[in-house]
Scaffold this motif. Structure first.
Motif, mmCIF file in Angstrom:
data_model
loop_
_atom_site.group_PDB
_atom_site.id
_atom_site.type_symbol
_atom_site.label_atom_id
_atom_site.label_comp_id
_atom_site.label_asym_id
_atom_site.label_seq_id
_atom_site.Cartn_x
_atom_site.Cartn_y
_atom_site.Cartn_z
ATOM 1 N N SER A 243 13.981 17.139 21.497
ATOM 2 C CA SER A 243 14.332 16.003 20.642
ATOM 3 C C SER A 243 15.415 15.199 21.343
ATOM 4 O O SER A 243 16.047 15.677 22.291
ATOM 5 C CB SER A 243 14.835 16.497 19.285
ATOM 6 N N GLU A 244 15.653 13.997 20.889
ATOM 7 C CA GLU A 244 16.609 13.121 21.567
ATOM 8 C C GLU A 244 17.996 13.759 21.622
ATOM 9 O O GLU A 244 18.575 14.104 20.599
ATOM 10 C CB GLU A 244 16.693 11.776 20.839
ATOM 11 N N GLY A 245 18.489 13.908 22.849
ATOM 12 C CA GLY A 245 19.844 14.423 23.055
ATOM 13 C C GLY A 245 20.071 15.827 22.583
ATOM 14 O O GLY A 245 21.205 16.219 22.311
ATOM 15 N N GLY A 246 19.016 16.629 22.501
ATOM 16 C CA GLY A 246 19.199 17.971 21.986
ATOM 17 C C GLY A 246 18.453 19.026 22.776
ATOM 18 O O GLY A 246 17.726 18.730 23.728
ATOM 19 N N SER A 247 18.641 20.278 22.371
ATOM 20 C CA SER A 247 17.966 21.404 23.011
ATOM 21 C C SER A 247 16.913 21.995 22.083
ATOM 22 O O SER A 247 16.436 23.100 22.290
ATOM 23 C CB SER A 247 18.989 22.491 23.375
ATOM 24 N N THR A 248 16.560 21.228 21.047
ATOM 25 C CA THR A 248 15.540 21.644 20.092
ATOM 26 C C THR A 248 14.242 20.914 20.386
ATOM 27 O O THR A 248 14.245 19.755 20.796
ATOM 28 C CB THR A 248 15.992 21.332 18.645
ATOM 29 N N VAL A 249 13.133 21.570 20.174
ATOM 30 C CA VAL A 249 11.836 20.953 20.451
ATOM 31 C C VAL A 249 11.633 19.734 19.554
ATOM 32 O O VAL A 249 11.967 19.747 18.363
ATOM 33 C CB VAL A 249 10.690 21.970 20.257
ATOM 34 N N GLY A 250 11.107 18.668 20.163
ATOM 35 C CA GLY A 250 10.838 17.448 19.408
ATOM 36 C C GLY A 250 9.390 17.019 19.471
ATOM 37 O O GLY A 250 8.933 16.217 18.656
ATOM 38 N N ALA A 251 8.647 17.581 20.449
ATOM 39 C CA ALA A 251 7.226 17.227 20.583
ATOM 40 C C ALA A 251 6.559 18.181 21.567
ATOM 41 O O ALA A 251 7.231 18.861 22.360
ATOM 42 C CB ALA A 251 7.062 15.790 21.069
ATOM 43 N N VAL A 252 5.262 18.232 21.502
ATOM 44 C CA VAL A 252 4.452 18.976 22.469
ATOM 45 C C VAL A 252 3.578 17.978 23.213
ATOM 46 O O VAL A 252 2.880 17.172 22.585
ATOM 47 C CB VAL A 252 3.550 20.021 21.783
ATOM 48 N N GLU A 253 3.664 18.002 24.537
ATOM 49 C CA GLU A 253 2.767 17.179 25.329
ATOM 50 C C GLU A 253 1.438 17.912 25.456
ATOM 51 O O GLU A 253 1.390 19.071 25.885
ATOM 52 C CB GLU A 253 3.348 16.922 26.716
ATOM 53 N N LEU A 254 0.356 17.234 25.073
ATOM 54 C CA LEU A 254 -0.972 17.833 25.099
ATOM 55 C C LEU A 254 -1.869 17.094 26.089
ATOM 56 O O LEU A 254 -1.842 15.864 26.162
ATOM 57 C CB LEU A 254 -1.616 17.774 23.713
ATOM 58 N N GLU A 255 -2.648 17.844 26.833
ATOM 59 C CA GLU A 255 -3.643 17.251 27.714
ATOM 60 C C GLU A 255 -5.015 17.385 27.059
ATOM 61 O O GLU A 255 -5.383 18.462 26.567
ATOM 62 C CB GLU A 255 -3.670 17.939 29.079
ATOM 63 N N LYS A 256 -5.753 16.292 27.036
ATOM 64 C CA LYS A 256 -7.102 16.347 26.508
ATOM 65 C C LYS A 256 -7.980 17.190 27.429
ATOM 66 O O LYS A 256 -7.809 17.176 28.646
ATOM 67 C CB LYS A 256 -7.677 14.935 26.384
ATOM 68 N N THR A 257 -8.901 17.933 26.841
ATOM 69 C CA THR A 257 -9.768 18.806 27.623
ATOM 70 C C THR A 257 -11.234 18.509 27.333
ATOM 71 O O THR A 257 -11.580 17.822 26.371
ATOM 72 C CB THR A 257 -9.498 20.289 27.300
ATOM 73 N N LEU A 258 -12.079 19.033 28.179
ATOM 74 C CA LEU A 258 -13.515 19.052 27.929
ATOM 75 C C LEU A 258 -14.039 20.413 28.374
ATOM 76 O O LEU A 258 -13.377 21.145 29.112
ATOM 77 C CB LEU A 258 -14.225 17.898 28.637
ATOM 78 N N LEU A 259 -15.233 20.749 27.924
ATOM 79 C CA LEU A 259 -15.785 22.069 28.205
ATOM 80 C C LEU A 259 -16.738 22.025 29.392
ATOM 81 O O LEU A 259 -17.558 21.116 29.521
ATOM 82 C CB LEU A 259 -16.523 22.609 26.985
ATOM 83 N N LYS A 260 -16.603 23.039 30.246
ATOM 84 C CA LYS A 260 -17.510 23.208 31.373
ATOM 85 C C LYS A 260 -17.944 24.661 31.435
ATOM 86 O O LYS A 260 -17.199 25.560 31.062
ATOM 87 C CB LYS A 260 -16.829 22.795 32.688
ATOM 88 N N ASP A 261 -19.153 24.870 31.929
ATOM 89 C CA ASP A 261 -19.660 26.239 32.059
ATOM 90 C C ASP A 261 -18.955 26.949 33.203
ATOM 91 O O ASP A 261 -18.784 26.390 34.287
ATOM 92 C CB ASP A 261 -21.170 26.237 32.313
#
Length: 422
Positions: free
Chosen positions: A310-328
């Motif tokens: 989070s802004e100016g802190g040591s507490t989580v403020g968000a999770v960065e997520l990567e979009k995925t797709l499925l492959k065999d």
């Protein structure tokens, strides 16, 4: 008089050591067989029960690092699932057997070593489960506000290890649960369930008080793959989808199925039923949330790449997520998630990681660190110290330590039968 082993915080164990080198299923009936089961959860008690029935005169000692028995049933089963905890009655009858003793506050590795147990008992069965967690190994994982689902479950069940845990439920309206298995659904359900309903359960008092004052209104269940691959059971999913005053949010596009998905569903009734339930929920909740309901969001085809403060802190403020797709996957034949290089941030003030429990090794015990299990052949511990793999005489394993953290409570019954009959 037999040789005694003094265990701190417990009674003195008066034992009758036997010569080493025989199997649990072929014990002599002329002299009592002495067995030590390390761990008093379902796997441990099912093993004790099977041993008492299979061997006339056997003496079984169950030891546990906690002062109270029943392990996962006591600290892992959700408080709003009392029907699952009924098995405690069966385990209590085992403990009441005159040939069975329970010794609490005894920690393997500090109070007593595996070598001491093996030198004292004819048979040692390790059933201490998985008391640690897998990690993502991504940046920001040590930020405040990020906990494992196991820690959160132990917290609301009153496990003594979590007496100092104070999850912040009052400074955010959003929580992210990473994972879509049954444990993930458990913690999401506890966050969203009406506290009046929880008050009638055996939830820990401190957890109920914290949940009553919680400001969390939105819970996001995030999975790397799609709805067909969600690791939950239909029973658990049906329960969370039926929560009162909770609006379920599912993107209809995520429910589209590929030929590979259809093949998975043809081969698995559970996968087919899970997809049906999610599809039905998406249809029922098409309208916008206009009644100030809490929200449950199913987020598919996303994997976390880092945790943002989070802004100016040591507490989580968000999770960065990567979009995925499925492959065999040509090796396993399964569909696996691969990143697409597209990213998005999901804001939150609480993260619960539900990506798997992990067993821990103990000194003198062969251990596969990659799989997180003890190498075994149908429960008999295997040693690989020499060039040829051999069976460790009188040493057995059962439960999650044997097969990994999978299955339900009853799965341990069949697991114990296999080990005892080996």
């Amino acid at each position: 008089m037999g040789r005694g082993l003094l265990l701190p915080h417990a009674k003195r164990l008066m034992l009758f050591p036997r010569p080493r080198g025989f199997s649990a299923s072929a014990a002599s009936t002329r002299e009592p067989l002495h067995v030590c089961v390390v761990g008093s959860g379902p796997a441990g008690f099912y093993t004790a029960e099977k041993m008492l029935k299979a061997h006339e005169g056997v003496q079984v000692d169950i030891i546990d690092r906690l002062p109270t028995p029943f392990g996962l049933v006591r600290s892992g089963v959700a408080p709003d699932h009392p029907e699952t905890k009924i098995v405690v009655n069966q385990f209590s009858r085992v403990a009441a057997n005159a040939r069975c003793s329970f010794f609490g506050n005894v920690t393997l590795g500090s109070d007593v070593s595996l070598a001491e147990l093996r030198g004292t008992y004819d048979v040692v069965v390790l059933a201490y489960g998985a008391e640690s967690d897998r990690s993502f190994g991504i940046p920001g994982e040590n930020l405040r506000g990020i906990h494992s689902a196991r820690e959160f479950v132990w917290w609301y069940n009153g496990h003594p290890d979590m007496h100092n845990l104070v999850p912040d439920l009052q400074n955010t309206d959003s929580a992210v649960v990473l994972g879509q298995g049954n444990v993930a659904l458990d913690v999401a359900r506890i966050l969203l369930r009406c506290t009046t309903k929880l008050a009638s359960t055996d939830i820990a008092g401190h957890a109920l008080d914290a949940l009553k004052s919680s400001t969390i209104r939105k819970v996001y269940l995030v999975g790397r793959r799609g709805p067909v691959q969600a690791a939950c059971t239909a029973k658990e999913l049906r329960e969370i989808l039926g929560l009162q005053n909770v609006h379920v949010c599912i993107k209809e596009g995520d429910l589209a199925t590929s030929p590979a998905d259809k093949e998975e569903m043809r081969n698995s009734r559970i996968k087919r039923r899970v997809h049906e339930l999610l599809s039905k929920a998406a249809t029922m909740h098409k309208e916008k949330n206009s009644n100030d309901q809490k929200e449950l969001h199913f987020v598919f085809f996303r994997k976390p790449t880092r945790f943002l403060p989070s802004e100016g802190g040591s507490t989580v403020g968000a999770v960065e997520l990567e979009k995925t797709l499925l492959k065999d996957d040509a090796v396993t034949g399964n569909q696996v998630a691969v990143g697409t290089g597209e990213f998005e941030d999901l804001k939150c003030g609480l993260v619960l990681k539900s990506i798997g429990y992990k067993s821990l090794p103990t000194e003198g015990l062969p251990f596969d660190n990659y799989k997180g299990v003890v190498p075994n052949l149908r429960g008999r511990v295997l040693s690989s110290e020499s060039e040829t793999t051999t069976v460790e005489a009188g040493l057995y394993v059962v439960g999650w330590l044997k097969r990994g953290p999978t299955g339900i409570v009853a799965t341990n019954l069949h697991c114990a039968e296999e080990t005892v009959c080996t």
